[in-house]
Design a protein around this motif. Sequence first.
Motif: not given
Lengths: 403, 481
Positions: B142-148, B246-249, B275-284, B286-294
């Motif tokens: 539940l941390g950040t995806f980058g650390d994981l 760094e890649r949004k993909e 559209q919903r998934i895109n919005a979630l991905a943007d947020r994810f 921007r949050s620095g890949y915060n899993i718990a937030d997603l």
Amino acid sequence: MNRRDFIKQSALTTAGTMLIPHFLKAYELDRLGAASATGKTLVIVQLSGGNDGLNTVIPFRNDIYYRERPTLSIAKEKVLSLNDEIGFHPALEPLKALYDDGLVTIVNNVGYPNPDRSHFRSMDIWQTASSASDYLSTGWIGRFLDANCAGKDCLPYRAIEVDDTLSLALKGNQVNGLAMLDPQKLYNQTRSGMVGQLAKTQHEHHDHDNVSYLYKTLAETVSSSAYVYDKANIHRTKGTYPASELGNRLKTVSELIQSGVNTSVYYISISGFDTHVGQLGQQERLLRQYAEAVHAFMSDMKATNRQNDVLLMTFSEFGRRVKQNASNGTDHGTANNVFLIGGPQRIPSGRVFNEAPNLTDLDEGDLKYTVDFRSIYATLLRDWLKADDKAILGQSFKPLELV
Amino acid sequence: MNTTSRQQQVQHVYWRAGFGTTPAVIQRESRKPIRKVVRDLLNESDAFKPLIVTAQEQLVTRQALRGMFRDGMLDRDKLKQQLKENNERIRDLNVLWLERMASGEGAVREKLAFFWHGHFACRVRNPVTVQQYVNTLRQHALGTFGDLLMAVSKEPAMLQFLNNQQNRKNAPNENFAREVMELFTLGRGHYTEHDIKEAARAFTGWGFNVQGNFVFRPNQHDDGPKTIFGQTGTFAGEDVIRLLLERKETAQFITGKLYRFLVDEQPEADPTAPQRINALADRFYRSGYNIADLVETILTADWFYEAKYMGNRIKSPVELIAGMQHSLGVEMAQKQPLVYFQRVLGQVLLYPPNVAGWAGGRSWIDSSSLLFRMKLPDILLGADQVAIRPKEDGDVNTEVLDRRVRKPQNVTVDWATFEKAFERVSDDKLPDELAAYLLQQPLQSAQRTIVLKQLKPGATRSEQILRLTIRLMALPEYQLC
């Protein structure tokens, strides 16, 4: 396609798209002749664990073979020679008899590009017919079943795995094959508890499509099992089989074939070929069991005049390294041989389809493949089961002159 | 849109973000606003406690064991014994993790770790290495995806499974570089073969030592310039991970996969999903890949509770087994049945089929697995025998998983607690009330009639509850959550 086939197929197409109601089940479809089989049967025997192909079909004139396997090689005088280069392991004597009768084809060096040496991954590749870089969730036999669906209606029992659980090979997109160790056992399972009653309920809530899917699977299982049970219950084979697991399973296959069940593919796997330690005794025992069971089965097919219509294929997920290891065993390798047994008569005797393994040109100690296993599948689908190999395999493979 | 009851919503959250829950908890949580339910559930998953079955010092690699055998320090029986014990420790870890899932403790953490296990799928044969890998997944779940991503990439289990130990300066092995792009971050179509070749060079020198720790071996590292995704530099492995993040993909790929796991397996059939998934991905992103937030964003969205998503996910074997145990408070004195059920149903924790993980969804269901699932409640509670055997996969190393179980022994169920939740329910309301707690699909009248036929006249109330519960759990509807 002749005129009769054409009419049959047009009738079916119409029925499939317009007339067959969703609840129409196995019996009705079978009577309609939906996806009526070609009369040809394919039996697949999978050797799980990676059978050591070099000690199965032995290059008995090759010094490298004897040099790399000081304690594991089979002495030249014991080998049952097939030509002046290769011969069977002595435990395969019953198979040699079939070979002499013109019933066996050996394909050497079968594999695929970038071979994977993990059991699970390589078996997945063989069962899904994918390339080493793709991950598919359907098997090649499952997609063969898909290709035989009439509209929404499919017949799981067109492919039967003689086992309690179903392999990935038999899972399709629209339909899965039927796992059935024996007809009675599955029939009993479908009669116990609430299963039978639940299968009869009509399902209306289509917006929740997974619940419909579960009930559809349940209904197909119950009706397929009843169909096979009713048909097969009549028939006991006169053939005698060894009491091994494979012997029992091939006997079940024989009885299903003889009872006229409309099944095109039977799938069986036997295990124990992962011979890292102390290979000699273990492989010999397994090969003997295999050869005895297959011999009994083909004799039974011959006695019932079916040997030309039944083709048995044997493969393993990989062969083993050329050089033996320090524990009198062999480690995971790559290319391997495939056997095709039965089907059209070979004259005057069995056939070695292609060149023996080249032990001087190895890839880091492993055999290089020269025949892609999917070209064997393509041949079996196109020439034996009369199916659309390209659609089922997702691409076109050059068929081989095998059947 | 159909409306859904608060109770159904609570059950939905608990099933999707955990492994279901007990009637008592459902009653307690149904009195709260759903946002509070989600928040509390996440809070309960804050703490991380490692799963331990074997001490780090006990790490002896197979290679080392074989070496000892060759040097005469071990005879064949001892070698076999040691290898067998290794397999048994992995089995113990499997059971420990499954029982943790079934305990309800830290539910969201365990559920997400289970998701990451399918995502970063990996199977190796050393128990210490496997233990470390699992705990890394659980720690960062539940941390950040980058650390994981960084931590998993440096796990000896992953380095070994994807052959990075053999990735050297003059003989690059591309396996890890390929999978990290295709399966772990970008997904197909967002990189070139050239990117893989160059990234493989950057990962040269990443390996692990005999103590089971990550090491960077500078003498095996190719420190020349590489061009990856159009950027050139003397990149090392860490730089590739950074470039991937760094890649949004990457955010889109991970969000899409988590959406399938938590919400709907077939978003392609749902016009509102992209559209919903895109919005979630943007947020994810921007949050620095915060899993718990997603996760919290998904679980608190109104659309998450739409009727069409409820009860339409096919439980995976692990979800089914852990869920059944948890709902009823099942304790098993012997653990082998738990492993055996996983084998028969086709999902064994710590033994994913390949690096792509389990296919999931409808692939769980075939004639055999469906009949077994419908028998499972009877078998689990000792009322019936296991009549079928799983297939041997041919690997000598998984034989320990195949030890046959006919009938689980010494199973206890906390019926008293279970029953207490229904003490105010009149006898005639029991079937529907139990169904509402156990099923996320409505109980149709035909099914209701079939279930009721199973009741014995004159049975005590406790017996009726037991029987109804087992029958409801045997329905196809129970396979869904």
